[in-house]
Design a protein around this motif. Structure first.
Motif, PDB file in Angstrom:
ATOM      1  N   GLU A 144       0.848  -1.184   0.000  1.00  0.00           N
ATOM      2  CA  GLU A 144       0.000   0.000   0.000  1.00  0.00           C
ATOM      3  C   GLU A 144       0.887   1.238   0.000  1.00  0.00           C
ATOM      4  N   PHE A 145       0.387   2.307  -0.600  1.00  0.00           N
ATOM      5  CA  PHE A 145       1.177   3.536  -0.667  1.00  0.00           C
ATOM      6  C   PHE A 145       0.258   4.707  -1.004  1.00  0.00           C
ATOM      7  N   TYR A 146       0.762   5.905  -0.724  1.00  0.00           N
ATOM      8  CA  TYR A 146       0.048   7.129  -1.063  1.00  0.00           C
ATOM      9  C   TYR A 146       0.570   7.669  -2.393  1.00  0.00           C
ATOM     10  N   SER A 147      -0.331   8.296  -3.128  1.00  0.00           N
ATOM     11  CA  SER A 147       0.025   8.885  -4.415  1.00  0.00           C
ATOM     12  C   SER A 147      -0.263  10.379  -4.350  1.00  0.00           C
ATOM     13  N   LEU A 148       0.806  11.182  -4.422  1.00  0.00           N
ATOM     14  CA  LEU A 148       0.687  12.633  -4.274  1.00  0.00           C
ATOM     15  C   LEU A 148       1.079  13.337  -5.561  1.00  0.00           C
ATOM     16  N   LEU A 149       0.567  14.544  -5.725  1.00  0.00           N
ATOM     17  CA  LEU A 149       0.929  15.391  -6.857  1.00  0.00           C
ATOM     18  C   LEU A 149       2.441  15.590  -6.888  1.00  0.00           C
ATOM     19  N   ALA A 150       3.038  15.435  -8.088  1.00  0.00           N
ATOM     20  CA  ALA A 150       4.481  15.580  -8.235  1.00  0.00           C
ATOM     21  C   ALA A 150       4.886  16.896  -8.889  1.00  0.00           C
ATOM     22  N   THR A 151       3.914  17.655  -9.388  1.00  0.00           N
ATOM     23  CA  THR A 151       4.229  18.953  -9.978  1.00  0.00           C
ATOM     24  C   THR A 151       4.824  19.867  -8.911  1.00  0.00           C
ATOM     25  N   SER A 152       5.930  20.511  -9.224  1.00  0.00           N
ATOM     26  CA  SER A 152       6.625  21.343  -8.246  1.00  0.00           C
ATOM     27  C   SER A 152       5.839  22.619  -7.952  1.00  0.00           C
ATOM     28  N   GLN A 153       6.056  23.143  -6.755  1.00  0.00           N
ATOM     29  CA  GLN A 153       5.399  24.380  -6.355  1.00  0.00           C
ATOM     30  C   GLN A 153       5.842  25.546  -7.230  1.00  0.00           C
ATOM     31  N   LYS A 154       7.072  25.486  -7.727  1.00  0.00           N
ATOM     32  CA  LYS A 154       7.571  26.559  -8.592  1.00  0.00           C
ATOM     33  C   LYS A 154       6.808  26.600  -9.910  1.00  0.00           C
ATOM     34  N   HIS A 165       3.000  17.363 -18.343  1.00  0.00           N
ATOM     35  CA  HIS A 165       1.899  16.770 -17.575  1.00  0.00           C
ATOM     36  C   HIS A 165       1.618  17.603 -16.328  1.00  0.00           C
ATOM     37  N   TYR A 166       1.566  18.892 -16.499  1.00  0.00           N
ATOM     38  CA  TYR A 166       1.319  19.824 -15.402  1.00  0.00           C
ATOM     39  C   TYR A 166       0.032  19.462 -14.655  1.00  0.00           C
ATOM     40  N   LEU A 167       0.162  19.273 -13.340  1.00  0.00           N
ATOM     41  CA  LEU A 167      -0.937  18.909 -12.440  1.00  0.00           C
ATOM     42  C   LEU A 167      -1.539  17.537 -12.745  1.00  0.00           C
ATOM     43  N   LEU A 168      -0.885  16.759 -13.606  1.00  0.00           N
ATOM     44  CA  LEU A 168      -1.356  15.409 -13.906  1.00  0.00           C
ATOM     45  C   LEU A 168      -0.214  14.406 -13.746  1.00  0.00           C
ATOM     46  N   GLU A 169       0.636  14.624 -12.754  1.00  0.00           N
ATOM     47  CA  GLU A 169       1.776  13.748 -12.488  1.00  0.00           C
ATOM     48  C   GLU A 169       1.860  13.494 -10.989  1.00  0.00           C
ATOM     49  N   VAL A 170       2.249  12.282 -10.624  1.00  0.00           N
ATOM     50  CA  VAL A 170       2.305  11.901  -9.212  1.00  0.00           C
ATOM     51  C   VAL A 170       3.632  11.235  -8.902  1.00  0.00           C
ATOM     52  N   ASP A 171       3.917  11.134  -7.601  1.00  0.00           N
ATOM     53  CA  ASP A 171       5.158  10.484  -7.198  1.00  0.00           C
ATOM     54  C   ASP A 171       5.048   8.960  -7.247  1.00  0.00           C
ATOM     55  N   ASN A 172       3.865   8.421  -6.928  1.00  0.00           N
ATOM     56  CA  ASN A 172       3.664   6.966  -6.933  1.00  0.00           C
ATOM     57  C   ASN A 172       2.395   6.620  -7.705  1.00  0.00           C
ATOM     58  N   PRO A 173       2.514   6.275  -8.982  1.00  0.00           N
ATOM     59  CA  PRO A 173       1.312   5.927  -9.745  1.00  0.00           C
ATOM     60  C   PRO A 173       0.760   4.567  -9.332  1.00  0.00           C
ATOM     61  N   LEU A 174      -0.518   4.385  -9.570  1.00  0.00           N
ATOM     62  CA  LEU A 174      -1.133   3.073  -9.376  1.00  0.00           C
ATOM     63  C   LEU A 174      -0.666   2.172 -10.510  1.00  0.00           C
ATOM     64  N   VAL A 175      -0.107   1.027 -10.181  1.00  0.00           N
ATOM     65  CA  VAL A 175       0.415   0.098 -11.188  1.00  0.00           C
ATOM     66  C   VAL A 175      -0.534  -1.090 -11.306  1.00  0.00           C
ATOM     67  N   LEU A 176      -0.961  -1.380 -12.530  1.00  0.00           N
ATOM     68  CA  LEU A 176      -1.901  -2.468 -12.779  1.00  0.00           C
ATOM     69  C   LEU A 176      -1.439  -3.301 -13.962  1.00  0.00           C
ATOM     70  N   PRO A 177      -1.829  -4.589 -13.988  1.00  0.00           N
ATOM     71  CA  PRO A 177      -1.497  -5.428 -15.146  1.00  0.00           C
ATOM     72  C   PRO A 177      -2.570  -5.306 -16.230  1.00  0.00           C
ATOM     73  N   ILE A 178      -2.180  -5.498 -17.461  1.00  0.00           N
ATOM     74  CA  ILE A 178      -3.165  -5.561 -18.534  1.00  0.00           C
ATOM     75  C   ILE A 178      -3.746  -6.984 -18.586  1.00  0.00           C
ATOM     76  N   ASN A 179      -4.878  -7.116 -19.251  1.00  0.00           N
ATOM     77  CA  ASN A 179      -5.517  -8.429 -19.491  1.00  0.00           C
ATOM     78  C   ASN A 179      -5.925  -9.146 -18.206  1.00  0.00           C
ATOM     79  N   ARG A 180      -6.049  -8.413 -17.109  1.00  0.00           N
ATOM     80  CA  ARG A 180      -6.568  -8.985 -15.875  1.00  0.00           C
ATOM     81  C   ARG A 180      -7.690  -8.088 -15.365  1.00  0.00           C
ATOM     82  N   LYS A 181      -8.732  -8.709 -14.832  1.00  0.00           N
ATOM     83  CA  LYS A 181      -9.847  -7.936 -14.319  1.00  0.00           C
ATOM     84  C   LYS A 181      -9.488  -7.400 -12.941  1.00  0.00           C
TER      85      LYS A 181
END
Length: 389
Positions: A144-154, A165-181
């Protein structure tokens, strides 16, 4: 007349974009995308079917209206008919819409039923919305982990150029496999959020005290982006969703590596309980944690937002009793926007950020908080310690 003709042409182009641009840049701009899942494809097909039906209805209705206005205009000597009711007309304009609605409801119902069928999943992920981040927990995998915005304050402040990817980037993305429900269980720690990834046709509210369900089966590997689609507070626009879809063998390798990373982090957290860090080490780590976790409410300068979030600079908490300060960061303050960080940060990280708040941002108490101090506060609040008392 020429300007009117051009305007009408543009309006018509937008109305019939589904016909005029089956693919390409215009479709991405003005129309839904097909996405990368079977369900998103069904949603797209349903959308286009309803769109075509609406266009056909509009063509018939407006065609009849414009024809009548032109061929039965007053200048041609047309005389309006006088009648109060027509049973046949009323039956026709009641029955035909019912038939159309039924024909539209059949494919719509099939798609909705398929979207809600979370059975026979291969993987379950719990998604928890929190101010203002996402918490991902893989069932039966101890990951388990938290996923936070990675865009810098600057970048946000306009000091640096905004990235792709301004405001659409994170430090820990959710990782999933393809072809699995993949089954999603969605809830919230505080207010209502909404987890939304357009490419999956998944958009579900996360509600405190309630669990929603959704699912997806990704067909193509890649990185897919979304965001919170519910107005959840001040930092609503800083709560992106990033999903990294991997091939099945790559995902299995990532999962093994992630488990090792989690286990190593737990060992380091345990070892930090007996370690003593210098002021420089605490301040460096504390500033990093503060900018990631605290600045969104209290501001990078510590000035806070009057009437909404209190300032850290000169506050009675940050300059007062250290154990009370630690307790507020660990357990939060019920009834306020101050959330508990006991399960979000390690004892070492909490010690560092409390030290930074007490010796930075215009404060200078001289207090150095260690992980053992935080652990003592957490131990005193645990159920076991209360029973022993």
């Amino acid at each position: 007349m020429e300007r009117l003709r051009v305007t009408l042409w543009r309006v018509a182009s937008l109305m019939f974009v589904g016909f005029a641009t089956p693919s390409g840049a215009e479709e991405k701009t003005f129309n839904m995308t097909k996405g990368v899942t079977e369900i998103s494809g069904k949603v797209y097909d349903l959308h286009m079917l309803i769109f075509y039906i609406c266009c056909a209805i509009a063509l018939v209705v407006f065609g009849a209206m414009f024809y009548s206005m032109y061929h039965h205009r007053k200048s041609k000597g047309a005389v309006a008919a006088h009648f109060h009711e027509s049973t046949k007309v009323e039956v026709v304009w009641t029955v035909i819409p019912i038939i159309i609605l039924v024909l539209m409801a059949i494919p719509a119902t099939k798609t909705l039923v398929a979207m809600e069928d979370t059975s026979q999943s291969d993987l379950t992920v719990k998604i928890t919305g929190s101010q203002w981040k996402w918490h991902y927990s893989y069932f039966n995998e101890d990951v388990e982990f938290y996923s936070l915005l990675a865009t810098s304050q600057k970048e946000i402040d306009g000091i640096e150029e905004k990235g792709a990817h301004y405001l659409l980037e994170v430090d820990n993305p959710l990782v999933l496999p393809i072809n699995r429900k993949v089954r999603f269980l969605l809830t919230s720690d505080d207010v209502i959020h909404s987890w939304w990834v357009p490419a999956f046709a998944v958009k579900k509210d996360t509600i405190p005290g309630f669990i929603n369900e959704a699912w997806t089966r990704i067909d193509e590997p890649g990185v897919y982006r979304g965001q919170c689609a519910e107005l959840c507070g001040r930092a609503h626009g800083f709560m992106p969703v990033v999903v990294h879809a991997m091939k099945e063998d790559e995902y299995d390798q990532w999962l093994v590596a992630k488990k090792e990373e989690v286990a190593k982090a737990k060992q380091e957290a345990a070892a930090s309980l007996t370690a003593t860090l210098s002021k420089d080490e605490l301040m460096t780590l504390g500033e990093k944690i503060y900018l990631e976790r605290c600045a969104v409410c209290h501001q990078a300068s510590g000035a806070g937002i009057p009437g909404a979030f209190p300032a850290i600079t000169g506050s009675k908490v940050a300059t007062g009793d250290a154990p009370t300060h630690i307790d507020i960061v660990v357990n939060g303050r019920p009834g306020t926007a101050m959330q508990a960080f006991s399960n979000q940060l390690t004892e070492k990280e909490i010690a560092a950020v409390v030290t930074y708040q007490r010796n930075g941002l215009g404060n200078n108490t001289g207090d150095l908080i260690q992980a053992s101090d935080v652990n003592a506060i957490k131990s005193a609040m645990s159920p076991d310690s209360k029973e022993g008392a």
